[in-house]
Design a protein around this motif. Structure first.
Motif, PDB file in Angstrom:
ATOM      1  N   LYS A  66      -7.660   4.368   4.368  1.00 45.31           N
ATOM      2  CA  LYS A  66      -8.316   3.169   4.897  1.00 45.31           C
ATOM      3  C   LYS A  66      -8.444   3.234   6.412  1.00 45.31           C
ATOM      4  CE  LYS A  66      -7.081   0.122   1.065  1.00 45.31           C
ATOM      5  NZ  LYS A  66      -6.241  -1.008   0.588  1.00 45.31           N
ATOM      6  N   ALA A  67      -7.434   3.771   7.067  1.00 49.95           N
ATOM      7  CA  ALA A  67      -7.519   3.930   8.524  1.00 49.95           C
ATOM      8  C   ALA A  67      -8.608   4.942   8.886  1.00 49.95           C
ATOM      9  CB  ALA A  67      -6.163   4.377   9.071  1.00 49.95           C
ATOM     10  N   PHE A 108       3.273  -0.648   4.158  1.00 49.94           N
ATOM     11  CA  PHE A 108       2.236  -0.117   5.045  1.00 49.94           C
ATOM     12  C   PHE A 108       1.060  -1.083   5.230  1.00 49.94           C
ATOM     13  CE2 PHE A 108       4.296   3.669   3.216  1.00 49.94           C
ATOM     14  CZ  PHE A 108       4.743   4.251   4.400  1.00 49.94           C
ATOM     15  N   SER A 109       1.075  -2.203   4.529  1.00 51.43           N
ATOM     16  CA  SER A 109      -0.043  -3.142   4.606  1.00 51.43           C
ATOM     17  C   SER A 109      -0.168  -3.773   5.990  1.00 51.43           C
ATOM     18  CB  SER A 109       0.130  -4.238   3.545  1.00 51.43           C
ATOM     19  OG  SER A 109      -0.934  -5.159   3.611  1.00 51.43           O
ATOM     20  N   LYS A 129      -1.312  -1.196   8.509  1.00 55.50           N
ATOM     21  CA  LYS A 129      -2.742  -0.930   8.338  1.00 55.50           C
ATOM     22  C   LYS A 129      -3.577  -2.071   8.924  1.00 55.50           C
ATOM     23  CE  LYS A 129      -4.514  -2.368   4.739  1.00 55.50           C
ATOM     24  NZ  LYS A 129      -4.712  -2.714   3.316  1.00 55.50           N
ATOM     25  N   THR A 130      -3.177  -3.312   8.652  1.00 58.18           N
ATOM     26  CA  THR A 130      -3.928  -4.469   9.150  1.00 58.18           C
ATOM     27  C   THR A 130      -3.921  -4.527  10.672  1.00 58.18           C
ATOM     28  OG1 THR A 130      -3.408  -5.734   7.145  1.00 58.18           O
ATOM     29  CG2 THR A 130      -4.098  -6.984   9.081  1.00 58.18           C
ATOM     30  N   PHE A 190      -1.715   6.060  14.622  1.00 58.61           N
ATOM     31  CA  PHE A 190      -1.513   5.607  13.244  1.00 58.61           C
ATOM     32  C   PHE A 190      -0.667   6.609  12.463  1.00 58.61           C
ATOM     33  CE2 PHE A 190      -2.640   4.968   8.784  1.00 58.61           C
ATOM     34  CZ  PHE A 190      -2.465   3.599   8.683  1.00 58.61           C
ATOM     35  N   ASP A 195       0.834  -1.205   0.000  1.00 59.04           N
ATOM     36  CA  ASP A 195       0.000   0.000   0.000  1.00 59.04           C
ATOM     37  C   ASP A 195       0.871   1.259   0.000  1.00 59.04           C
ATOM     38  OD1 ASP A 195      -2.127  -1.689   0.197  1.00 59.04           O
ATOM     39  OD2 ASP A 195      -2.494  -1.333   2.323  1.00 59.04           O
ATOM     40  N   ALA A 224      -3.054   4.043   2.830  1.00 58.62           N
ATOM     41  CA  ALA A 224      -3.151   3.544   4.203  1.00 58.62           C
ATOM     42  C   ALA A 224      -3.876   4.547   5.099  1.00 58.62           C
ATOM     43  CB  ALA A 224      -1.748   3.258   4.745  1.00 58.62           C
ATOM     44  N   VAL A 244       3.088   5.882  10.574  1.00 53.99           N
ATOM     45  CA  VAL A 244       3.342   6.103   9.152  1.00 53.99           C
ATOM     46  C   VAL A 244       4.453   7.124   8.956  1.00 53.99           C
ATOM     47  CG1 VAL A 244       2.368   6.985   6.993  1.00 53.99           C
ATOM     48  CG2 VAL A 244       1.015   5.443   8.439  1.00 53.99           C
TER      49      VAL A 244
END
Length: 352
Positions: free
Chosen positions: A187-188, A229-230, A233-234, A259, A179, A184, A263
């Protein structure tokens, strides 16, 4: 009909002209933009038509709707850019357009508009890579900036660490293996119930939060300068879902801050490593995420501590605009690059 050879002669004449004014268009996603830029450094006018309110209804960009909105706006933003500059088309020396990467329908709208304008005005058309445009935004904010330098490009679809060797000459040092940073963030933000575009809203929410609330992993992919970043994020999504399953109220500001910190720390860590290894003394930021409050503050602090020069575009130049395309086009023009009337959109176009 004007031949390609005649266009090339016009372009060659412009290469030695003292002042070159380029009318540029950007339509790679959900902004239709036109700008007139002189010599790659001075913005004469800039107009941006944003579709954010339209796409917010759907929680993200709808490609078909974006393309139709571009079709409606292309002529209007060009006319407005000329009006704000106090210029006519006859005062323009060349045209430029983004031809990739981006949404194929959105790109095609801008490409076809500018190809038609080039055909009718007999003005040379310069093709521009959207990512190169983001890098070039720094030339507009920092007029004395010259290559070589390192550039961190972070946006919704891209996370690159690039060495800018010379104008139009790049070496890709690292990139995301999954990602992008902006993706990311979005999605967050969605998990926290924030609307589109989520990244800026998450950053605003994070201002009042505890960034140590939720420990998150810092993935280290195999590539020395690569990002991932996957997994981050998960881990964040799983933590939020577990709280919800337990009936706990989400401490949204604390989660957002945690978060954002994870990042930004990752971006800064990789950028510092690449900068040290490169031997360069200048780092530039580019792309939509380079407007992030924490990233800019953290990079500024690192520059003061480590003694490197930090260049950042003005906030409005971080997001999609046509001025950055006009800047990049000038240096492509100086290299003699010309788009044929067969120019097509390349949605997966790479910088290197």
């Amino acid at each position: 009909m004007q031949t390609q050879q005649e266009m090339e002669k016009k372009l060659e004449a412009l290469q030695s002209k003292a002042s070159v004014r380029i009318l540029a268009m950007e339509s790679s996603c959900d902004e239709t933009a036109a700008a007139i830029v002189e010599n790659g450094r001075r913005i004469i006018s800039s107009v941006i038509f944003s579709q954010v309110d339209t796409h917010a209804l759907y929680g993200g960009v709808v490609p078909e709707i974006a393309s139709r909105a571009h079709m409606d706006a292309c002529d209007r933003v060009i006319d407005q850019a000329l009006k704000e500059a106090g210029m006519a088309l006859s005062d323009v020396d060349a045209l430029a357009v983004t031809y990739g990467p981006g949404l194929v329908g959105a790109l095609l709208t801008g490409v076809n508009c500018m190809k038609g304008l080039s055909y009718t005005t007999r003005l040379p058309l310069i093709p521009v890579n959207h990512i190169e445009g983001h890098v070039s935004a720094n030339f507009l904010t920092t007029p004395d900036l010259e290559p070589p330098f390192l550039c961190l490009v972070v946006s919704g679809g891209h996370s690159h660490l690039t060495r800018v060797n010379a104008y139009g000459d790049y070496t890709l040092l690292g990139q995301t293996v999954d990602d992008a940073a902006g993706e990311a963030f979005d999605k967050a933000a969605r998990v926290l119930g924030l609307n589109y575009p989520g990244g800026p809203l998450l950053s605003k929410l994070a201002e009042g939060g505890d960034d140590t609330y939720l420990p998150l992993p810092h993935p280290h992919p195999d590539g020395r300068y690569d990002f991932s970043f996957s997994g981050l994020k998960t881990a964040f999504l799983n933590a939020c879902h577990k709280m919800e399953q337990k009936g706990e109220a989400l401490p949204r500001a604390d989660l957002a801050a945690s978060f954002e910190r994870a990042v930004v720390d990752t971006l800064c860590e990789r950028a510092m490593l690449a900068l040290e290894d490169s031997g360069l003394d200048t780092l530039c930021l580019a792309g939509g995420v380079s407007a992030n409050r924490r990233l800019r503050a953290q990079m500024t602090a690192l520059a003061a501590k480590r003694g490197f020069r930090l260049c950042m575009p003005e906030l409005w130049l971080c997001t999609d605009n046509a001025a950055m395309i006009g800047s990049a086009a000038y240096y492509r023009l100086r290299k003699g690059e010309l788009a044929p009337l067969s120019l097509n959109a390349v949605p997966s176009l790479e910088l290197v």
